[in-house]
Design a protein around this motif. Structure first.
Motif, PDB file in Angstrom:
ATOM      1  N   THR A 186      48.450  53.581  36.708  1.00 51.92           N
ATOM      2  CA  THR A 186      48.120  54.843  37.069  1.00 51.92           C
ATOM      3  C   THR A 186      49.257  55.345  37.622  1.00 51.92           C
ATOM      4  N   GLN A 187      49.907  54.454  38.479  1.00 52.78           N
ATOM      5  CA  GLN A 187      51.281  55.246  39.125  1.00 52.78           C
ATOM      6  C   GLN A 187      52.292  55.559  38.428  1.00 52.78           C
ATOM      7  N   LEU A 188      52.503  54.588  37.180  1.00 49.46           N
ATOM      8  CA  LEU A 188      53.702  54.727  36.134  1.00 49.46           C
ATOM      9  C   LEU A 188      53.251  56.064  35.516  1.00 49.46           C
ATOM     10  N   LEU A 189      52.255  56.421  35.074  1.00 52.30           N
ATOM     11  CA  LEU A 189      51.633  57.594  34.448  1.00 52.30           C
ATOM     12  C   LEU A 189      51.933  58.856  35.278  1.00 52.30           C
ATOM     13  N   THR A 190      52.196  58.743  36.675  1.00 50.33           N
ATOM     14  CA  THR A 190      52.530  59.970  37.295  1.00 50.33           C
ATOM     15  C   THR A 190      53.844  59.985  37.771  1.00 50.33           C
ATOM     16  N   MET A 191      54.740  59.201  37.245  1.00 50.36           N
ATOM     17  CA  MET A 191      56.247  59.423  37.821  1.00 50.36           C
ATOM     18  C   MET A 191      57.132  60.162  36.976  1.00 50.36           C
ATOM     19  N   ASP A 192      56.949  61.564  36.895  1.00 52.64           N
ATOM     20  CA  ASP A 192      57.594  62.400  36.045  1.00 52.64           C
ATOM     21  C   ASP A 192      58.764  62.619  36.509  1.00 52.64           C
ATOM     22  N   GLN A 193      59.120  62.286  37.801  1.00 58.84           N
ATOM     23  CA  GLN A 193      60.521  62.485  38.372  1.00 58.84           C
ATOM     24  C   GLN A 193      61.651  61.378  37.621  1.00 58.84           C
ATOM     25  N   TYR A 194      60.866  60.358  37.474  1.00 56.16           N
ATOM     26  CA  TYR A 194      61.899  59.297  36.733  1.00 56.16           C
ATOM     27  C   TYR A 194      61.452  58.850  35.145  1.00 56.16           C
ATOM     28  N   VAL A 195      60.494  59.141  34.735  1.00 52.31           N
ATOM     29  CA  VAL A 195      60.042  58.585  33.558  1.00 52.31           C
ATOM     30  C   VAL A 195      60.002  59.821  32.570  1.00 52.31           C
ATOM     31  N   ASP A 196      60.461  59.849  31.371  1.00 50.87           N
ATOM     32  CA  ASP A 196      60.502  61.208  30.474  1.00 50.87           C
ATOM     33  C   ASP A 196      59.398  61.046  29.285  1.00 50.87           C
ATOM     34  N   MET A 197      59.072  59.932  29.103  1.00 52.47           N
ATOM     35  CA  MET A 197      58.079  59.815  27.874  1.00 52.47           C
ATOM     36  C   MET A 197      57.212  58.410  28.161  1.00 52.47           C
ATOM     37  N   ILE A 198      55.855  58.525  28.065  1.00 52.69           N
ATOM     38  CA  ILE A 198      55.029  57.222  27.780  1.00 52.69           C
ATOM     39  C   ILE A 198      54.682  57.319  26.509  1.00 52.69           C
ATOM     40  N   ILE A 199      54.814  56.026  26.065  1.00 53.71           N
ATOM     41  CA  ILE A 199      54.199  55.405  24.675  1.00 53.71           C
ATOM     42  C   ILE A 199      53.078  54.206  24.673  1.00 53.71           C
ATOM     43  N   PRO A 200      51.995  54.613  24.791  1.00 51.22           N
ATOM     44  CA  PRO A 200      50.881  53.523  24.633  1.00 51.22           C
ATOM     45  C   PRO A 200      50.698  52.780  23.446  1.00 51.22           C
ATOM     46  N   ARG A 201      50.610  51.598  23.434  1.00 51.35           N
ATOM     47  CA  ARG A 201      50.223  50.767  22.330  1.00 51.35           C
ATOM     48  C   ARG A 201      49.065  49.956  22.409  1.00 51.35           C
ATOM     49  N   GLY A 202      48.002  50.517  21.718  1.00 52.68           N
ATOM     50  CA  GLY A 202      46.745  49.758  21.932  1.00 52.68           C
ATOM     51  C   GLY A 202      45.520  50.312  21.463  1.00 52.68           C
ATOM     52  N   GLY A 203      44.362  50.064  21.854  1.00 49.33           N
ATOM     53  CA  GLY A 203      43.328  50.779  21.263  1.00 49.33           C
ATOM     54  C   GLY A 203      43.238  52.292  21.669  1.00 49.33           C
ATOM     55  N   ALA A 204      42.110  52.902  21.312  1.00 44.51           N
ATOM     56  CA  ALA A 204      41.611  54.260  21.630  1.00 44.51           C
ATOM     57  C   ALA A 204      41.501  54.550  23.022  1.00 44.51           C
ATOM     58  N   GLY A 205      41.045  53.511  23.645  1.00 40.87           N
ATOM     59  CA  GLY A 205      40.708  53.517  25.086  1.00 40.87           C
ATOM     60  C   GLY A 205      41.897  53.824  25.991  1.00 40.87           C
ATOM     61  N   LEU A 206      42.848  53.040  25.651  1.00 46.73           N
ATOM     62  CA  LEU A 206      44.313  53.349  26.359  1.00 46.73           C
ATOM     63  C   LEU A 206      44.993  54.493  25.957  1.00 46.73           C
ATOM     64  N   HIS A 207      44.918  54.798  24.980  1.00 48.96           N
ATOM     65  CA  HIS A 207      45.287  56.314  24.557  1.00 48.96           C
ATOM     66  C   HIS A 207      44.731  57.223  25.400  1.00 48.96           C
ATOM     67  N   GLN A 208      43.287  57.190  25.270  1.00 54.83           N
ATOM     68  CA  GLN A 208      42.590  58.302  26.035  1.00 54.83           C
ATOM     69  C   GLN A 208      42.785  58.220  27.405  1.00 54.83           C
ATOM     70  N   MET A 209      42.959  56.932  28.232  1.00 53.66           N
ATOM     71  CA  MET A 209      43.528  56.874  29.628  1.00 53.66           C
ATOM     72  C   MET A 209      45.000  57.683  29.652  1.00 53.66           C
ATOM     73  N   CYS A 210      45.662  57.249  29.026  1.00 55.01           N
ATOM     74  CA  CYS A 210      47.017  58.092  29.326  1.00 55.01           C
ATOM     75  C   CYS A 210      47.105  59.384  29.131  1.00 55.01           C
ATOM     76  N   LYS A 211      46.342  59.852  27.996  1.00 58.18           N
ATOM     77  CA  LYS A 211      46.154  61.226  27.800  1.00 58.18           C
ATOM     78  C   LYS A 211      45.690  61.900  29.042  1.00 58.18           C
ATOM     79  N   GLU A 212      44.751  61.502  29.551  1.00 58.35           N
ATOM     80  CA  GLU A 212      44.078  61.918  30.642  1.00 58.35           C
ATOM     81  C   GLU A 212      44.593  61.896  31.939  1.00 58.35           C
ATOM     82  N   ASN A 213      45.349  60.814  32.370  1.00 60.21           N
ATOM     83  CA  ASN A 213      45.858  60.668  33.422  1.00 60.21           C
ATOM     84  C   ASN A 213      47.643  60.932  33.733  1.00 60.21           C
ATOM     85  N   SER A 214      48.141  60.997  32.621  1.00 56.28           N
ATOM     86  CA  SER A 214      49.578  61.092  32.726  1.00 56.28           C
ATOM     87  C   SER A 214      50.124  62.584  32.833  1.00 56.28           C
ATOM     88  N   THR A 215      50.889  62.693  33.877  1.00 56.51           N
ATOM     89  CA  THR A 215      51.810  63.987  34.095  1.00 56.51           C
ATOM     90  C   THR A 215      53.068  63.770  33.262  1.00 56.51           C
TER      91      THR A 215
END
Length: 416
Positions: A186-215
């Motif tokens: 959850t913290q990684l998904l909001t570190m937009d000051q340092y991280v430029d792109m998030i790539i999830p590799r896994g099932g539909a649940g992981l992708h949905q969680m990243c879409k809903e929580n990532s900045t």
């Protein structure tokens, strides 16, 4: 574990990587490949711990297969790293060069993305794939693997960081979040000051969680129901060979066949051939029309709600009889055909109709869905298979891990 400090270190490393020479990056990759082979015993011992824990916790055979490393798989991973060395470095290459009427030379120049955060599940090979592609493209990476791959990933990251050190590149170029708690994701998904792109590799649940929580921008991919449609003109024996390859070669792969769509005119002979050839290896989940064509089969059951939306990842195959290419496309649109889909046909019109209307990232005519793979496409290893429509689609190789900047050159040029 302080993720903010990891983010700062990754950002700093990305600035150094952005200006590293191709030779230096390739040297790091060569050392990674060598160290993988030199440390094979330690890596396989760590993987054996993960396999034992996975078996004890009841992981499915499909997930255990994804998790497993052996000598041949590890050698193949090292080979993939060496293959990335041989690929052209996209960083610094220019596209669309032109001279404007005002005399300015204008081009787009490829540059690294910066810092890539990758969240993935039970696939230790992904650790090396991502590290190799990110290094080649001058990107730093923060990795978070699943708990199933804990011991394997720690050993693999140790190898990567040793290689970085030997190549005189920052060890923070590839970092690993080893703590299992979800709060770190959850913290990684909001570190937009340092991280430029998030790539999830896994099932539909992981992708949905990243879409809903990532900045941070998220690349969506990996999940999708793969279909093969066999039309009335297809060669049935050749089609059956493709179906068997797409389903049976590695059923746990994301590009393995999930649903077979069969034209009603050839449904009976094709399904009888399929049943005769694979009845002892495959469970069929079928619609009523297909069930009626196989009255004596004991390895089938009628499809229930949600079955045609299931990525099986096992020796189970959905089967539906359709009236033609239009109904096949309608079914695919309704049931998440976004990854890899194919038509078996000798009809040029049907082939073009299928290719132009299927919304998948990769579409095939008379070929297995199993080809959707960075190495098979000549891209080297892949960091993900994107099923979204912006930035990148399909296997994400080197170019897909770059952005670009506009570069204009003039002779002390003024705008009037």
């Amino acid at each position: 574990m302080d993720l903010i400090e990891m983010g700062k270190a990754a950002k700093s490393a990305s600035f150094q990587l952005a200006t590293a020479s191709t030779a230096q990056k390739n040297q790091a990759l060569a050392i990674i490949a060598d160290e993988l082979e030199a440390n094979m015993d330690a890596i396989l011992a760590a993987n054996a711990k993960d396999i034992a824990l996975g078996q004890a916790s009841g992981l499915s055979e499909a997930l255990l297969d994804r998790l497993l490393l052996n000598e041949s798989r590890l050698q193949a991973i090292a080979h993939d790293v060496r293959n990335v060395i041989s690929l052209p470095d996209p960083v610094g290459s220019e596209m669309d060069s032109k001279v404007l009427e005002n005399g300015m030379s204008l081009a787009r120049r490829r540059v690294p993305l910066g810092v890539v955060g990758v969240i993935y599940e039970a696939r230790p090979n992904v650790t090396i794939d991502i590290a190799a592609l990110c290094l080649k493209t001058g990107n730093a990476a923060i990795l978070r693997g699943g708990k199933e791959t804990f011991f394997s990933n720690l050993e693999l990251v140790k190898v990567i960081q040793l290689a970085l050190s030997k190549a005189e590149l920052p060890m923070a170029s590839v970092q690993y979040i080893s703590q299992p708690e979800r709060e770190y994701v959850t913290q990684l998904l909001t570190m937009d000051q340092y991280v430029d792109m998030i790539i999830p590799r896994g099932g539909a649940g992981l992708h949905q969680m990243c879409k809903e929580n990532s900045t941070i921008p998220v690349i969506i991919g990996g999940f999708g129901i793969s279909h093969i449609f066999v039309d009335e003109s297809a060669d049935l024996d050749k089609s059956l060979a493709v179906i068997e390859n797409a389903k049976m070669q590695r059923p746990s792969a994301c590009n393995a066949l999930d649903t077979l769509l069969v034209h009603q005119a050839i449904a009976q002979p094709l399904l009888e051939k399929l049943q005769h050839q694979l009845h002892d290896k495959l469970t069929l989940v079928v619609d009523e029309h297909a069930k009626a064509l196989l009255p004596e089969a004991n390895n089938i059951r009628l499809a229930q709600a949600g079955d045609f939306d299931t990525e099986w990842l096992s020796y189970t195959l959905g089967v539906k009889v359709v009236s033609g290419v239009e109904q096949a496309i309608d079914h695919m649109r309704e049931h998440n055909a976004s990854h890899s889909d194919a038509i078996m046909t000798n009809d040029l019109f049907n082939a073009e109709r299928f290719v132009n209307t299927a919304g998948s990232a990769a579409v095939y005519v008379n070929a297995s869905t199993r080809f959707t793979d960075g190495a098979q496409f000549g891209l080297g290893a892949e960091v993900a298979v994107s099923t979204q429509k912006l930035h990148a689609r399909g296997p994400m190789g080197l170019e897909e891990l770059t952005s670009y900047k506009w570069v204009g050159q003039g002779n002390y040029l003024l705008r009037h």
